[in-house]
Design a protein around this motif. Structure first.
Motif, short mmCIF file in Angstrom:
data_model
loop_
_atom_site.label_atom_id
_atom_site.label_comp_id
_atom_site.label_asym_id
_atom_site.label_seq_id
_atom_site.Cartn_x
_atom_site.Cartn_y
_atom_site.Cartn_z
N ALA A 174 0.54 4.18 -2.95
CA ALA A 174 0.03 5.49 -2.53
C ALA A 174 0.87 6.66 -3.02
CB ALA A 174 -0.07 5.54 -1.01
N ASP B 294 0.82 -1.22 0.00
CA ASP B 294 0.00 0.00 0.00
C ASP B 294 0.85 1.26 0.00
OD1 ASP B 294 -2.04 -1.79 0.12
OD2 ASP B 294 -2.80 -1.18 2.09
N THR B 295 1.94 1.24 0.74
CA THR B 295 2.77 2.44 0.85
C THR B 295 3.41 2.83 -0.48
OG1 THR B 295 4.58 1.00 1.59
CG2 THR B 295 3.29 2.13 3.29
#
Length: 306
Positions: free
Chosen positions: A239, A235-236
């Motif tokens: 994003a 996710d990081t």
């Protein structure tokens, strides 16, 4: 003047040229280019999925070339017209996806330098996954990307995904990394890839006519490498990818995890998502009632870049 095609899915268009280029490590890769005869509206890089060859997508490339795009791309190492990994060319094998990302990055650097802007990528499945990995590494110069059925997560109907990952790790550890995961080409079973019988027949026609570009079942090594590569897009990382991106997929896709695609679309800062009902994994090779709305959605998205 547009060239007439008796079957646009089975004829190499006039002006499309294939050449060999060498990756940084010397690996031979088949590339192609189909420039505009005059001023182009921009340049499109088209990237296929696992086991693919570009001939499967001639129909949609003819459409985009007709709209004024320069078209280019290449076959991933280990498949299509590029150098194979194993003595058996029908086993689709990889030990690591990092060389594929390196190949893509090198190709993109040269492509951007040699072609007119805007520069857009349209990528399918594994190609879409590798596009995301490249954009996380070097987004410069890419004005927009379309990710069709992106391999953000893997799905195998009726089998828990944790079990597939565990089996691939175990098979690799006991020396079976180069073994095929199935005795038959699961991509040719039923309507998994496309519900359109004509386009399924086109794929088989190309494999029979040009057997040197045909691939088949993935190896256990490929499966393990795919899981490892997906883990490199947490996710990081998603994003912070700011490139404008359109994600498109079929709700019942039997190959990739649509929930993972929806999750990624919510994380990507500049993303749009379109999910269609029905159809198989290759939504750009579906029957026209499903394919044409997807192509129109892509055209609408890309119109904002040029």
């Amino acid at each position: 003047m547009t060239t007439p095609f008796l079957n646009p899915r089975r004829e190499i268009p006039d002006g499309m040229r294939f050449t060999e280029w060498r990756a940084a490590d010397g690996w031979p890769l088949r590339s192609y280019a189909w420039p505009q005869p005059g001023t182009a509206r921009g340049s499109m890089l088209f990237l296929t999925g696992r086991g693919d060859f570009i001939e499967k997508y001639l129909e949609v490339l003819i459409h985009w070339h007709g709209l004024g795009w320069n078209i280019a791309g290449f076959d991933w190492r280990g498949q299509g017209g590029s150098g194979r990994m194993l003595a058996d060319p029908l086993i689709c094998h990889q030990t690591d996806f990092d060389p594929l990302v390196d190949d893509l990055t090198s190709f993109v650097d040269r492509w951007i330098a040699e072609t007119s802007a805007p520069h857009v990528i349209v990528a399918h499945s594994m190609g879409a996954h590798l596009t995301l990995r490249m954009l996380a590494r070097r987004p410069e110069g890419i004005d927009a990307a379309v990710l069709a059925s992106p391999m953000i997560g893997i799905r195998i109907k009726g089998v828990p995904i944790w079990l597939v990952g565990g089996l691939s790790r175990a098979a690799t550890l006991i020396g079976l990394a180069e073994r095929r995961i199935s005795g038959r080409d699961i991509g040719d079973v039923g309507e998994r890839m496309t519900s359109c019988p004509d386009r399924r027949a086109d794929k088989l026609w190309w494999k029979a006519t040009k057997p040197e570009i045909a691939s088949g079942v993935p190896s256990w090594g490929w499966v393990r490498a795919a899981f490892a590569s997906i883990a490199r897009l947490p996710d990081t990382v998603l994003a912070v990818i700011r490139t404008p991106i359109l994600l498109v997929a079929a709700r019942g896709d039997p190959i990739v995890d649509v929930a993972a695609i929806e999750h990624a679309a919510a994380l990507l800062p500049n993303a749009e998502l379109t999910i269609i009902d029905g159809g198989g994994h290759e939504i750009m090779r579906e029957a026209d009632d499903r394919r044409l709305p997807v192509v129109a959605r892509i055209d609408s998205f890309l119109a904002l870049t040029s």
